[in-house]
Design a protein around this motif. Structure first.
Motif, PDB file in Angstrom:
ATOM      1  N   UNK A 140      -7.036 -15.138  40.650  1.00  0.00           N
ATOM      2  CA  UNK A 140      -7.622 -13.794  40.607  1.00  0.00           C
ATOM      3  C   UNK A 140      -6.610 -12.671  40.560  1.00  0.00           C
ATOM      4  N   UNK A 141      -5.329 -12.981  40.549  1.00  0.00           N
ATOM      5  CA  UNK A 141      -4.294 -11.942  40.523  1.00  0.00           C
ATOM      6  C   UNK A 141      -3.754 -11.831  39.110  1.00  0.00           C
ATOM      7  N   UNK A 142      -3.824 -10.629  38.586  1.00  0.00           N
ATOM      8  CA  UNK A 142      -3.288 -10.353  37.248  1.00  0.00           C
ATOM      9  C   UNK A 142      -1.944  -9.674  37.460  1.00  0.00           C
ATOM     10  N   UNK A 143      -0.895 -10.348  37.040  1.00  0.00           N
ATOM     11  CA  UNK A 143       0.431  -9.842  37.361  1.00  0.00           C
ATOM     12  C   UNK A 143       1.310  -9.592  36.142  1.00  0.00           C
ATOM     13  N   UNK A 144       0.761  -9.789  34.949  1.00  0.00           N
ATOM     14  CA  UNK A 144       1.563  -9.545  33.747  1.00  0.00           C
ATOM     15  C   UNK A 144       0.694  -8.902  32.673  1.00  0.00           C
ATOM     16  N   UNK A 145       1.346  -8.368  31.674  1.00  0.00           N
ATOM     17  CA  UNK A 145       0.646  -7.745  30.562  1.00  0.00           C
ATOM     18  C   UNK A 145      -0.222  -8.773  29.837  1.00  0.00           C
ATOM     19  N   UNK A 178       5.846 -10.360  44.361  1.00  0.00           N
ATOM     20  CA  UNK A 178       6.267 -11.711  43.975  1.00  0.00           C
ATOM     21  C   UNK A 178       5.479 -12.780  44.726  1.00  0.00           C
ATOM     22  N   UNK A 179       5.109 -12.512  45.976  1.00  0.00           N
ATOM     23  CA  UNK A 179       4.339 -13.468  46.769  1.00  0.00           C
ATOM     24  C   UNK A 179       2.930 -13.641  46.216  1.00  0.00           C
ATOM     25  N   UNK A 219       8.946  -0.415  44.012  1.00  0.00           N
ATOM     26  CA  UNK A 219      10.124  -1.288  44.108  1.00  0.00           C
ATOM     27  C   UNK A 219      10.330  -1.831  45.523  1.00  0.00           C
ATOM     28  N   UNK A 220       9.980  -1.065  46.512  1.00  0.00           N
ATOM     29  CA  UNK A 220      10.165  -1.509  47.897  1.00  0.00           C
ATOM     30  C   UNK A 220       9.249  -2.691  48.242  1.00  0.00           C
ATOM     31  N   UNK A 221       8.159  -2.842  47.513  1.00  0.00           N
ATOM     32  CA  UNK A 221       7.198  -3.908  47.797  1.00  0.00           C
ATOM     33  C   UNK A 221       7.328  -5.069  46.821  1.00  0.00           C
ATOM     34  N   UNK A 222       8.472  -5.208  46.177  1.00  0.00           N
ATOM     35  CA  UNK A 222       8.665  -6.272  45.189  1.00  0.00           C
ATOM     36  C   UNK A 222       8.439  -7.657  45.796  1.00  0.00           C
ATOM     37  N   UNK A 223       8.877  -7.879  47.035  1.00  0.00           N
ATOM     38  CA  UNK A 223       8.676  -9.179  47.684  1.00  0.00           C
ATOM     39  C   UNK A 223       7.185  -9.496  47.834  1.00  0.00           C
TER      40      UNK A 223
END
Length: 137
Positions: free
Chosen positions: A113-118, A106-107, A99-103
């Motif tokens: 090449x970034x998989x960020x969702x199911x 989000x960036x 949670x501390x690295x949410x920013x």
């Protein structure tokens, strides 16, 4: 020498039931439903690999055709060069954010090449079977 020691280590029986169950479930989970090659779990993968490390393929029932330690070393180095040092090598790197690295997370969303969702992960998994892989023993 070293091959015999690695072989002995590979063939050690699991002491705890949880270790054996973990190995079996790991094999089951490595199957890929969209691929013929990875469709069925190979429960004797470690034994097959240990057989390759056996020197002296002239004896009856030996699987390995490797007769000397030098031949084995050459094969291992060729395998390493082909699958780990090749310019065509592909790698997957994962990063887990708290949670501390949410920013920071989000960036990175939406970058190539970034998989960020199911749904991104499911799309990638559908195409994994078409990518080149190392030999599957």
């Amino acid at each position: 020498g070293e091959a015999a020691a690695v072989r002995a280590n590979l063939l050690e029986k699991d002491i705890k039931l949880s270790e054996e169950i973990g190995a079996v479930w790991g094999e089951i989970l490595m199957t890929v439903p969209h691929s013929e090659h990875f469709k069925n779990p190979v429960f004797d993968r470690v034994e097959k690999f240990a057989d390759v490390l056996t020197l002296g393929g002239d004896k009856e029932g030996d699987v390995s055709s490797i007769k000397t330690a030098e031949e084995l070393k050459k094969l291992v180095l060729e395998f390493y060069d082909k699958y780990f040092l090749s310019s065509e090598r592909r790698a997957v790197s994962s990063r887990v954010y708290n949670r501390k690295a949410k920013d920071l997370f989000d960036a990175n969303v939406g970058k190539p090449g970034v998989i960020s969702s199911y749904s991104d992960a499911r799309k990638m998994k559908q195409h994994l079977a078409s990518l080149p892989t190392a030999p599957y023993w």
